[in-house]
Write a protein that holds these residues in place. Structure first.
Motif, short mmCIF file in Angstrom:
data_model
loop_
_atom_site.label_atom_id
_atom_site.label_comp_id
_atom_site.label_asym_id
_atom_site.label_seq_id
_atom_site.Cartn_x
_atom_site.Cartn_y
_atom_site.Cartn_z
N GLU A 152 -15.30 4.44 -7.27
CA GLU A 152 -14.24 4.83 -8.21
C GLU A 152 -13.58 6.12 -7.76
O GLU A 152 -12.36 6.26 -7.84
N ALA A 153 -14.39 7.06 -7.26
CA ALA A 153 -13.82 8.30 -6.76
C ALA A 153 -12.85 8.00 -5.62
O ALA A 153 -11.75 8.55 -5.55
N SER A 154 -13.25 7.09 -4.75
CA SER A 154 -12.40 6.74 -3.63
C SER A 154 -11.09 6.11 -4.10
O SER A 154 -10.01 6.41 -3.58
N ARG A 155 -11.17 5.26 -5.11
CA ARG A 155 -9.94 4.63 -5.60
C ARG A 155 -9.04 5.66 -6.26
O ARG A 155 -7.82 5.59 -6.14
N MET A 156 -9.63 6.62 -6.95
CA MET A 156 -8.81 7.66 -7.58
C MET A 156 -8.12 8.52 -6.51
O MET A 156 -7.19 9.24 -6.81
N LEU A 157 -8.62 8.46 -5.28
CA LEU A 157 -7.98 9.21 -4.20
C LEU A 157 -7.04 8.32 -3.39
O LEU A 157 -6.66 8.65 -2.27
N MET A 172 -7.42 4.96 -2.35
CA MET A 172 -7.89 3.90 -1.46
C MET A 172 -8.06 2.60 -2.25
O MET A 172 -8.60 2.60 -3.35
#
Ligand SMILES: Nc1ncnc2c1ncn2[C@@H]1O[C@H](COP(=O)(O)OP(=O)(O)O)[C@@H](O)[C@H]1O
Ligand SMILES: [Mg+2]
Lengths: 245, 544
Positions: free
Chosen positions: B449-454, B456
Motif C-alpha cells: 500500500e505504501a508503494s501504491r501511495m507513492l 506504483m
C-alpha cells in the motif's frame, strides 16, 4: 474548497453494519484537519477510502478539480496524487533512506530526483542519514523519513494514520510542533488521524470528531475541546454540535 | 453502475491470470465428477459387486492404523524433544524429519530386501549361526508390513507440526503443570495431547492423505487398495471408465476425511501467532532417564533412516559400475528438468493467486486459495485419471486442427510431457502456495500500500517491493515442490510418455523386476537431494 467528501459510506464484506456512514467533510487548501475518535471508530478506514485503498459503497470524493471516486468512477491509489504516512511507517526495509525517498519519484529526471531528496531530507533534518537502512534509525527518525518520503512527490493531499502512536511521550510533544511547522512550510493540505485530543489540539486547524463511523462534531480546537477545562470535560460527548456538513 | 465500477477496478492482469489458473486446477476434477455420473458399464457393476468392499476395507485399515501409529510416534517424539534435554537432542530436532527424505516405496523394497531369504539378516543367521528361520515370520509383504513402512516414513509430518506448536505455544501451560509437580507422562496425556489437538490433527490428516496417495508400497506388497485398483482397471483391463468411477469414489472418501478433520479440529485453527512467543525451555534429564529418551529417539531414527540408507549404500557399492552410464545421466536429467519446469510454473501460479487473494476483498479472493490447495488432497492416481480424460477430450476436439496442420499423430497433447507437467502442477501447487502465502502473511499489505501511495501500480509494487521481501518464501516453495515432484511415483507412472523414465519410476521398476540392487542408486540420489533440502530448510530458512 479543495477537498470535498460527500455521503461517504463503507462496509467491510464480513461486517454486519456500515463501518462508515454518511461521512461529509470539506477542506480548504493548506488546511490541517484532524480526525479524532476512539479506537475502532473508523478513522483508518476513512483514510483508506480517501487514499483509494478501499472502495466506498457510496459517496463522492473530490480532490482539487479531480473526482477520485463516485458511483461510476474510481481512481486507483497510485493515480491520485495523495500521500500517506502509515502508522508503522512502512519504510521499505531493503532500501536505504535515499532509495525510499526516491521511490515515489520514478518519473523525475535523475538530477531532479537528487535535488528533491536533498530538499526533503533537509526539511526533516536528516541530511546525514541518506545511506542508512530503516532498521538503523530510531523510531522518531523513521517517522521523519516516512514523512520525507510522502512529501517528496509533492502530493496534493497528505494523510497521516496515528503518527505518534509509536513514539515516546516526550518525543511525541516535540515532534508534534515540528510536524506542524513542516506541513505549514510546504503548504500541503493534510488530514491526520488520532485518538489523542492533545495531538488534535496542537496540530490541527480544525477537528472532526468521529463516533462509530459518523461525524459527531466539526470545528476548531477551541470550539470543540474548549481551552482550559480538565481532561474529563474535554471528552467530546454531546455538547454543541457546531456544524454538520 | 457500481458493479461496472467494481469490475473495471478489479479487472487487471492479476485477476485474469488468477481466474485462468484456478480454472485449470478445477478442470481435471470436474472432468472426473462429470464422468462419475455417466452410465456405468458392466465391468464397473462387477467391480462394485465383488471388489469394491475389499478396496474400501483395505484402504480404511491402512488409514486407521497408520494414522494412530504416526500420531503416537510423532507426538511423543515431539514432546520428548521439545521438553527435555538429552544426548544428541539438537541433532534429533531436525534428524527426525529425515525419514521423510525416503519415499515410502523405496523404504518398502529396502526392508523387503533386508528381511527376505537372501537378505542380510537371514544370510547372517544361516552362515554364522546355522539357523534357518520360518519364512512366515520374516515376510513383510503384507498388511502389517505396509502399515509399518508407511508409519515409519510418514510420522515426521505429525512430528514437525506438533513440535513447532509445542515449542512456541505451550510454554505457559506446560510450565504451570511442571510447577504443580505433574509427572512427565501425566503432562503428556493431560496437557500436551489436548492442547495440541489441532496441530496433531493437521499432521495426521497429512499422513492420511499420503497413505491414500500411495501406490508404490501397496502394489509392491500386493495389497488391494483404491490406487492399485485404479491402475488395474485402467491398465490391466483397459477400462478407463471404471477407473474414473473408482477415482470418484476415492474423492468422496478424501472429502469425508477433510470434513472429519474440520469437525475434529473444531473452531480452534492451529496458527502461529506472530507476536513474541516464549519458547519452551527443555529440562535437562539425568541418570538413566536421559538414556531412555536417547534410546527411543535413536531407535526410531535407526529404523526410519540409518538402516535403510546403509542397506541402500551397500547395494549401490555392488552395482555402481553398471549405473554410471549414459542412462543414469539421462534419468537425472529427466527428473530434474521436469521437476524444475513444474516447480517454476507452480511458483509463478502461486505468486499470482496469493497476491491476488491478499490484495482483494470479496468472494473470489476468499475462495481461490481454497481451490488452489485442493490438488494436494487428491491422490496422484485420481489426478492422473482426471488429466487424461480431460486431455483426450481436448485432443479429440483438436483432431481436425491437427489434420489441417498435416500432423500425423491424432493424440498429440495426451501423449506428451506437457500432460505430466500439468498434472504435477495441479498436485503440488498447494506446496508452493502455502509457502508463498505464509511469506505474504509475514510482510502484510502495508509495504504494498505504501508503494501504491507513492505512485506504483500493483504489478510494479510486486516487482520492486513484495517480491524482494518474500524471496525466501518463494525459494522455499520452489524447493519443496521440486523435492515432492522428484519423489513422485503414481502420477509419473501413469502419465509419462512412452520410454520416459525418471529416477523414481526407474527405481520402482527395478524393484518390481526383482533387481533390488540396481534400484539402490537412483533411490540414493532421491534421498540425498531430499535430505539436503531438509537440512537447508532447518538450518537456513527456519532462522530467517
Ligand atoms: N479488514 C477488516 N475487516 C473487517 N472489519 C474491519 C477491518 N478493518 C477494520 N475493521 C473494523 O472496522 C471498524 C473501524 O476500524 P478502523 O477504521 O481501523 O478504526 P480506527 O482506525 O478508528 O481504530 C472496527 O470496528 C474494525 O473492527
Ligand atoms: Mg486505526
Amino acid at each position: 474548497m479543495f477537498v470535498h467528501i460527500r455521503n461517504l459510506a463503507f462496509k467491510y464484506p464480513n461486517a454486519k453494519d456500515n463501518t462508515i456512514n454518511d461521512f461529509n467533510l470539506t477542506i480548504d487548501q493548506g488546511e490541517i484537519i484532524s480526525i479524532l475518535g476512539e479506537s475502532g471508530s473508523g478513522k483508518s478506514t476513512i483514510l483508506r477510502l480517501i487514499a483509494g485503498l478501499d472502495m466506498p459503497t457510496n459517496g463522492n470524493i473530490m480532490v482539487g478539480d479531480h473526482c477520485m471516486c463516485s458511483n461510476s468512477t474510481f481512481t486507483q491509489p497510485e493515480k491520485r496524487g495523495v500521500g500517506m504516512v502509515f502508522q508503522d511507517y512502512a519504510l521499505f526495509p531493503h532500501m536505504t533512506v535515499e532509495d525510499n525517498i526516491k521511490f515515489g519519484l520514478q518519473k523525475w529526471s535523475r538530477k531532479d530526483k537528487k535535488n528533491r531528496v536533498g530538499e526533503v531530507l533537509e526539511l526533516v533534518n536528516l541530511e546525514d542519514y541518506r545511506k542508512r537502512y530503516p532498521f538503523e534509525l530510531s523510531g522518531g527518525q523513521q517517522q521523519r523519513v516516512a514523512l520525507a518520503r510522502a512529501l517528496a512527490p509533492k502530493p496534493k493531499l497528505l494523510l497521516f494514520d496515528e503518527p505518534f502512536s509509536n513514539l515516546d511521550a516526550d518525543l511525541q510533544i516535540r515532534i508534534r510542533e515540528e510536524l506542524r511547522r513542516i506541513i505549514k512550510s510546504t503548504g500541503v493540505t493534510s488530514i491526520f488521524v488520532t485518538h489523542d485530543q492533545d495531538d488534535s489540539q496542537a496540530l490541527a486547524d480544525r477537528i472532526v470528531v468521529l463516533r462509530e463511523g459518523e461525524v459527531a462534531q466539526i470545528g476548531t480546537a477551541q470550539e470543540i475541546l474548549g481551552t482550559d477545562c480538565n481532561f474529563a470535560d474535554r471528552m467530546p460527548v454531546k455538547p454543541r454540535v457546531l456544524s454538520r456538513v | 453502475m457500481k458493479w461496472f465500477r467494481s469490475l473495471k477496478t478489479t479487472m487487471n492482469l492479476w485477476t485474469v491470470l488468477s481466474v485462468i489458473f484456478v480454472l485449470l486446477v478445477l478442470l481435471p476434477n470436474l472432468s472426473i465428477i462429470v464422468q462419475f455420473f455417466a452410465e456405468p458399464n458392466e465391468n464397473w457393476l462387477h467391480i462394485r459387486e465383488y471388489m469394491l468392499q475389499n478396496y474400501i476395507q483395505n484402504t480404511l485399515i491402512l488409514v486407521f492404523f497408520v494414522g494412530i501409529l504416526t500420531l503416537f510416534i510423532g507426538t511423543s517424539l515431539a514432546w520428548i524433544i521439545s521438553a527435555y534435554d538429552f544426548p544428541m537432542r539438537r541433532f534429533f530436532q531436525w534428524g527426525m524429519i529425515l525419514p521423510l527424505a525416503i519415499p515410502p516405496y523405496i523404504g518398502a523394497y529396502t526392508y523387503h530386501g533386508i528381511l527376505n531369504y537372501t537378505g542380510v539378516i537371514q544370510t547372517s543367521l544361516r552362515n554364522q549361526f546355522d539357523v534357518t528361520v520360518n519364512q512366515q515370520y520374516f515376510n513383510i509383504m503384507n498388511m502389517p508390513g505396509a502399515i509399518f513402512i508407511l508409519t515409519i516414513f510418514l510420522f515426521p509430518y505429525v512430528y514437525t507440526i506438533t513440535k513447532a506448536f509445542l515449542a512456541r505455544q505451550s510454554t505457559a501451560l506446560v510450565e504451570n503443570a511442571r510447577i504443580l509437580g505433574s509427572s512427565s507422562w501425566r503432562i503428556y496425556f493431560r496437557v500436551v495431547l489436548p492442547i495440541s489437538r489441532a496441530a496433531i490433527i493437521a499432521g495426521v490428516s497429512l499422513v492420511i492423505l499420503e497413505v491414500l496417495n500411495d501406490y508404490g508400497v501397496v502394489s509392491y506388497y500386493g495389497i488391494q487398495t483404491f490406487t492399485t485398483a485404479i491402475f488395474q482397471t485402467w491398465f490391466g483391463m483397459g477400462d478407463l471408465q471404471s477407473a474414473v468411477k473408482l477415482s470418484g469414489t476415492l474423492m468422496v472418501i478424501v472429502l469425508g476425511i477433510l470434513v472429519i478433520e474440520r469437525i475434529a479440529r473444531g473452531r480452534r485453527q492451529f496458527s502461529f501467532t506472530t507476536t513474541k512467543v516464549k519458547l519452551l525451555q527443555p529440562v535437562k534429564l539425568e541418570g538413566p532417564k536421559k538414556w531412555y529418551a536417547f534410546g527411543f529417539c535413536m531407535f526410531i531414527f535407526s529404523i526410519g533412516f540409518i538402516i535403510p540408507v546403509i542397506q541402500l549404500i551397500y547395494w549401490a557399492t555392488m552395482t555402481y559400475e553398471q549405473f554410471f552410464s549414459i542412462d543414469f545421466w539421462q534419468l537425472i536429467w529427466n527428473s530434474v528438468s521436469v521437476a524444475f519446469i513444474a516447480s517454476t510454473i507452480i511458483v509463478v501460479m502461486a505468486v499470482v493467486i496469493s497476491n491476488f487473494a491478499r490484495l482483494n476483498r470479496g468472494m473470489l479472493a476468499k475462495t481461490f486459495p481454497k481451490i488452489t490447495i485442493l490438488g494436494y488432497s487428491i491422490p496422484g492416481a485420481v489426478i492422473a485419471v482426471g488429466v487424461v480424460t480431460l486431455f483426450t477430450a481436448l485432443d479429440r476436439q483438436l483432431f481436425g486442427f491437427y489434420e489441417w496442420l498435416g500432423l500425423e499423430p491424432t493424440l498429440l497433447i495426451s501423449t506428451s510431457l506437457f500432460m505430466l507437467v500439468f498434472a504435477y502442477v495441479i498436485r503440488y501447487l498447494a506446496v508452493g502456495y502455502n509457502s508463498i502465502e505464509s511469506g505474504f502473511d509475514r510482510i502484510g499489505t502495508n509495504f504494498t500500500e505504501a508503494s501504491r501511495m507513492l505512485g506504483m501500480s500493483v504489478t510494479k509494487s510486486f516487482f520492486k517491493v513484495d517480491m524482494k521481501l518474500i524471496r525466501g518464501a518463494i525459494f522455499g516453495g520452489f524447493i519443496l515442490a521440486f523435492i515432492d515432484i522428484m519423489k513422485e511415483l503414481p502420477l509419473t507412472l501413469i502419465l509419462r510418455p512412452f520410454n520416459f523414465d525418471t529416477l523414481a519410476t526407474k527405481a520402482y521398476q527395478y524393484a518390481v523386476d526383482e533387481m533390488i540392487q540396481q534400484a539402490a542408486i537412483p533411490s540414493i540420489f532421491i534421498i540425498l537431494v531430499s535430505g539436503i533440502a531438509i537440512y537447508v530448510f532447518h538450518h537456513v530458512l527456519e532462522k530467517e
